[in-house]
Design an enzyme around this catalytic site. Sequence first.
Site, short mmCIF file in Angstrom:
data_model
loop_
_atom_site.label_atom_id
_atom_site.label_comp_id
_atom_site.label_asym_id
_atom_site.label_seq_id
_atom_site.Cartn_x
_atom_site.Cartn_y
_atom_site.Cartn_z
N HIS A 113 37.00 40.43 43.50
CA HIS A 113 37.66 40.81 42.24
C HIS A 113 38.01 39.60 41.36
O HIS A 113 38.46 39.79 40.23
CB HIS A 113 38.95 41.57 42.52
CG HIS A 113 38.76 42.84 43.31
ND1 HIS A 113 37.93 43.85 42.90
CD2 HIS A 113 39.31 43.25 44.49
CE1 HIS A 113 37.96 44.83 43.80
NE2 HIS A 113 38.79 44.49 44.77
N ASP A 119 32.72 46.98 50.67
CA ASP A 119 34.18 47.07 50.61
C ASP A 119 34.56 48.44 50.02
O ASP A 119 33.78 49.04 49.27
CB ASP A 119 34.67 45.95 49.69
CG ASP A 119 36.15 45.70 49.74
OD1 ASP A 119 36.56 44.74 50.39
OD2 ASP A 119 36.90 46.47 49.08
N HIS A 153 36.53 48.93 47.72
CA HIS A 153 36.74 48.76 46.27
C HIS A 153 35.48 48.24 45.60
O HIS A 153 34.71 47.48 46.21
CB HIS A 153 37.89 47.78 46.03
CG HIS A 153 39.19 48.21 46.67
ND1 HIS A 153 39.52 47.86 47.97
CD2 HIS A 153 40.21 48.97 46.21
CE1 HIS A 153 40.69 48.40 48.28
NE2 HIS A 153 41.14 49.07 47.23
N ASP A 213 37.90 47.47 54.65
CA ASP A 213 38.87 48.49 54.23
C ASP A 213 38.26 49.89 54.09
O ASP A 213 38.98 50.84 53.78
CB ASP A 213 39.64 48.09 52.96
CG ASP A 213 38.76 47.53 51.87
OD1 ASP A 213 37.52 47.54 52.03
OD2 ASP A 213 39.32 47.07 50.86
#
Length: 400
Positions: A159, A195, A197, A278
């Site tokens: 990110h 991931d 996200h 995650d």
Amino acid sequence: MSVLQPPPVAAAAPPQAPGAQCLGPLFLGSDIYRGSSYGGQHPLRVARVPPVIDLCRALGWLPPGRYRASPRAKAPLLALWHDPDYLAALQQAEDLARAGLPAPPDWRTLYGLGTLSNPLYPEMFRRPATGAGGMIWAADALAAAPAGVVHVPGAGTHHGLRGRAAGFCYLNDLVLGIVALQRAGLTRIAYVDIDAHHGDGVELAFAGQPGVLMISVHEEARWPFTGGLRDDAGGNAFNLPVPRGFNDTEMRAVLDRLIVPRVAAHRPQAIVLQCGADALAEDPLARLGLSNRAHLAVVAALRPLAPRLIVTGGGGYNPWSVARCWAAVWGLLSGQDLPDRLPPDAAAVLAALHWHGGARPRPGPALLETLVDAPREGPLRPDLLARLARLAARPAPLVP
Ligand SMILES: [Zn+2]
């Protein structure tokens, strides 16, 4: 050509120095992660990289020559991609945090520093600069070799933005690694991100660059709310939002219908896999339902598709499932037999882990005594198949 054709041979690498040797498998770690925390209220208060190292050591999987301390990148190297004024602020913020002083309040809006997600803490520059240094080192070393594998579990900060921190990430070590591969002459790179996200920072960095194929599989309707099915970043990104409860059966379909055919067709000289943990069922920040067998299956499927592979960490906020996942990934990459039950020394590493606050219960025996999860198969939902069909119908990026 159809993306479902068998994988062609990987593209030729740039010229190698005479006698160049294959690299690794190498594990890049660092002691900077020991005792460093984002603070008692933050999901990254838990230990992640040190238990991976300790678990691998206890299993005898890090003999001399396999483990290497990650170098820490200095600001001029980080400026390969990051804004120098942001890097200066990040270094100053660390100095202030170490002195127990606050950073200027407007740095929250200017640089994303000092927020709930990206707090000030005493290793806030050195720790991400170690992940970045590891990625740049791995990229340079792999580009100079005809083939090789490097695992950098401390990296994976997808990110991070050019001029600001975001989503627990202060730098974007993945972007820096890919930029370093390009700087070394590699023109065909595949980036795969599993991931929970969306890998928004990486996508922003390489949007419109057909030489960098980007595939991100992430939970739908979750922060950062980018990476929709129709978002193609100018043609070289394939984004697959997946529903709650995403299971191993579904990941196998994603692998067979999206990841493997697209990466194979790209004929990458190097693959970078962001192997965030995650999306595992026990993670407290996401609602996906994978077992770590899914992560291992992705690693195993990608390995033959390029001569060079870098596997990073990423998200992952359940310390037991993170340690098991990334240790198992290293076991696979380094050719170990993955045990059914952990020997006592290895189980002791998991037994010593804590949530470090909060009211979550300790895990049951499976997460304390085994390395590889039981399979988490489930329905292959029609909506997911429809999304895969949409992506399969898109043309491949046109690499010059
Ligand atoms: Zn994540």
